[in-house]
Design a protein around this motif. Structure first.
Motif, mmCIF file in Angstrom:
data_model
loop_
_atom_site.group_PDB
_atom_site.id
_atom_site.type_symbol
_atom_site.label_atom_id
_atom_site.label_comp_id
_atom_site.label_asym_id
_atom_site.label_seq_id
_atom_site.Cartn_x
_atom_site.Cartn_y
_atom_site.Cartn_z
ATOM 1 N N TYR A 176 43.558 27.081 43.986
ATOM 2 C CA TYR A 176 44.293 27.274 42.735
ATOM 3 C C TYR A 176 45.788 27.187 42.978
ATOM 4 O O TYR A 176 46.276 27.351 44.086
ATOM 5 C CB TYR A 176 43.936 28.608 42.079
ATOM 6 C CG TYR A 176 44.351 29.832 42.839
ATOM 7 C CD1 TYR A 176 45.578 30.440 42.590
ATOM 8 C CD2 TYR A 176 43.518 30.394 43.801
ATOM 9 C CE1 TYR A 176 45.956 31.588 43.284
ATOM 10 C CE2 TYR A 176 43.886 31.533 44.484
ATOM 11 C CZ TYR A 176 45.106 32.127 44.227
ATOM 12 O OH TYR A 176 45.487 33.244 44.920
ATOM 13 N N CYS A 177 46.474 26.900 41.895
ATOM 14 C CA CYS A 177 47.931 26.927 41.838
ATOM 15 C C CYS A 177 48.273 27.404 40.432
ATOM 16 O O CYS A 177 47.379 27.750 39.661
ATOM 17 C CB CYS A 177 48.527 25.551 42.139
ATOM 18 S SG CYS A 177 48.103 24.293 40.922
ATOM 19 N N GLU A 178 49.513 27.424 40.092
ATOM 20 C CA GLU A 178 49.925 27.919 38.777
ATOM 21 C C GLU A 178 49.287 27.129 37.627
ATOM 22 O O GLU A 178 48.981 27.676 36.583
ATOM 23 C CB GLU A 178 51.454 27.860 38.659
ATOM 24 C CG GLU A 178 52.002 28.625 37.490
ATOM 25 C CD GLU A 178 51.823 30.137 37.598
ATOM 26 O OE1 GLU A 178 51.766 30.774 36.532
ATOM 27 O OE2 GLU A 178 51.731 30.681 38.719
ATOM 28 N N HIS A 182 42.816 29.665 28.261
ATOM 29 C CA HIS A 182 42.739 28.587 29.250
ATOM 30 C C HIS A 182 41.802 27.479 28.773
ATOM 31 O O HIS A 182 40.764 27.739 28.190
ATOM 32 C CB HIS A 182 42.211 29.133 30.576
ATOM 33 C CG HIS A 182 42.931 30.359 31.014
ATOM 34 N ND1 HIS A 182 42.570 31.612 30.558
ATOM 35 C CD2 HIS A 182 43.982 30.530 31.828
ATOM 36 C CE1 HIS A 182 43.379 32.503 31.097
ATOM 37 N NE2 HIS A 182 44.249 31.869 31.868
ATOM 38 N N MET A 229 45.802 28.332 35.640
ATOM 39 C CA MET A 229 44.946 29.189 36.467
ATOM 40 C C MET A 229 44.722 30.546 35.793
ATOM 41 O O MET A 229 45.506 30.969 34.955
ATOM 42 C CB MET A 229 45.545 29.382 37.858
ATOM 43 C CG MET A 229 46.877 30.103 37.890
ATOM 44 S SD MET A 229 46.788 31.873 38.119
ATOM 45 C CE MET A 229 46.535 32.026 39.839
ATOM 46 N N ARG A 230 43.621 31.205 36.154
ATOM 47 C CA ARG A 230 43.279 32.528 35.624
ATOM 48 C C ARG A 230 43.915 33.590 36.511
ATOM 49 O O ARG A 230 43.366 33.951 37.557
ATOM 50 C CB ARG A 230 41.757 32.730 35.587
ATOM 51 C CG ARG A 230 40.979 31.797 34.682
ATOM 52 C CD ARG A 230 41.050 32.217 33.237
ATOM 53 N NE ARG A 230 40.668 33.574 32.984
ATOM 54 C CZ ARG A 230 39.488 33.937 32.473
ATOM 55 N NH1 ARG A 230 38.582 33.040 32.175
ATOM 56 N NH2 ARG A 230 39.234 35.232 32.266
ATOM 57 N N LYS A 231 45.057 34.114 36.114
ATOM 58 C CA LYS A 231 45.718 35.155 36.917
ATOM 59 C C LYS A 231 44.863 36.404 37.020
ATOM 60 O O LYS A 231 44.959 37.135 37.995
ATOM 61 C CB LYS A 231 47.081 35.478 36.305
ATOM 62 C CG LYS A 231 48.072 34.345 36.456
ATOM 63 C CD LYS A 231 49.427 34.673 35.895
ATOM 64 C CE LYS A 231 50.328 33.457 36.076
ATOM 65 N NZ LYS A 231 51.652 33.676 35.509
ATOM 66 N N ASP A 232 43.996 36.638 36.018
ATOM 67 C CA ASP A 232 43.134 37.819 36.050
ATOM 68 C C ASP A 232 42.017 37.689 37.103
ATOM 69 O O ASP A 232 41.322 38.664 37.373
ATOM 70 C CB ASP A 232 42.540 38.093 34.665
ATOM 71 C CG ASP A 232 41.770 36.920 34.081
ATOM 72 O OD1 ASP A 232 42.199 35.765 34.237
ATOM 73 O OD2 ASP A 232 40.736 37.165 33.432
ATOM 74 N N VAL A 288 42.675 36.681 40.327
ATOM 75 C CA VAL A 288 43.243 36.882 41.661
ATOM 76 C C VAL A 288 44.008 38.191 41.768
ATOM 77 O O VAL A 288 44.381 38.799 40.811
ATOM 78 C CB VAL A 288 44.160 35.721 42.093
ATOM 79 C CG1 VAL A 288 43.347 34.449 42.283
ATOM 80 C CG2 VAL A 288 45.290 35.491 41.127
#
Length: 106
Positions: free
Chosen positions: A24-26, A48, A101-104, A106
């Motif tokens: 993943y990345c931003e 998303h 990306m799904r920040k939730d 990571v």
């Protein structure tokens, strides 16, 4: 640049669902999701954009007001904020791709 599956942790999410965050990345993310037969991913939505690839198994997906059965090799596209969920009919693995990306996760 390289993410090896063997080095990624398969996390138990409960209820017959396990998830492994891969590269993943931003701007994007790939996640491997393992389902036991009968596991339900409840209806939900998120901002998303998402494409799901069915690696194995059989799933009944609902996206918006449409419900279809998908199997290995099929894909499911979800626009941002659309209600969606699935039930695993035969044990299987999905690959979810999200943008951003799904920040939730990571």
């Amino acid at each position: 640049m390289f993410v090896y599956n063997k080095d990624s942790v398969l996390e138990d999410q409960g209820g017959g669902l396990r998830r492994k965050v891969l590269a993943y990345c931003e701007n994007m993310m790939t996640v491997e999701v393992h389902f036991e037969t009968g596991t339900v991913a409840p209806m939900h939505n998120h901002p998303h954009e998402q494409i799901t690839y069915v690696v194995s198994g059989e799933f009944e997906f609902t996206v918006g007001d449409e419900t279809k059965i998908v199997k290995a090799g099929d894909t499911v596209y979800k626009v941002p904020n659309i209600m969606h969920g699935c039930k695993c009919l035969k044990e299987g693995i999905l690959i979810d791709n999200f943008t951003p990306m799904r920040k939730d996760f990571v």
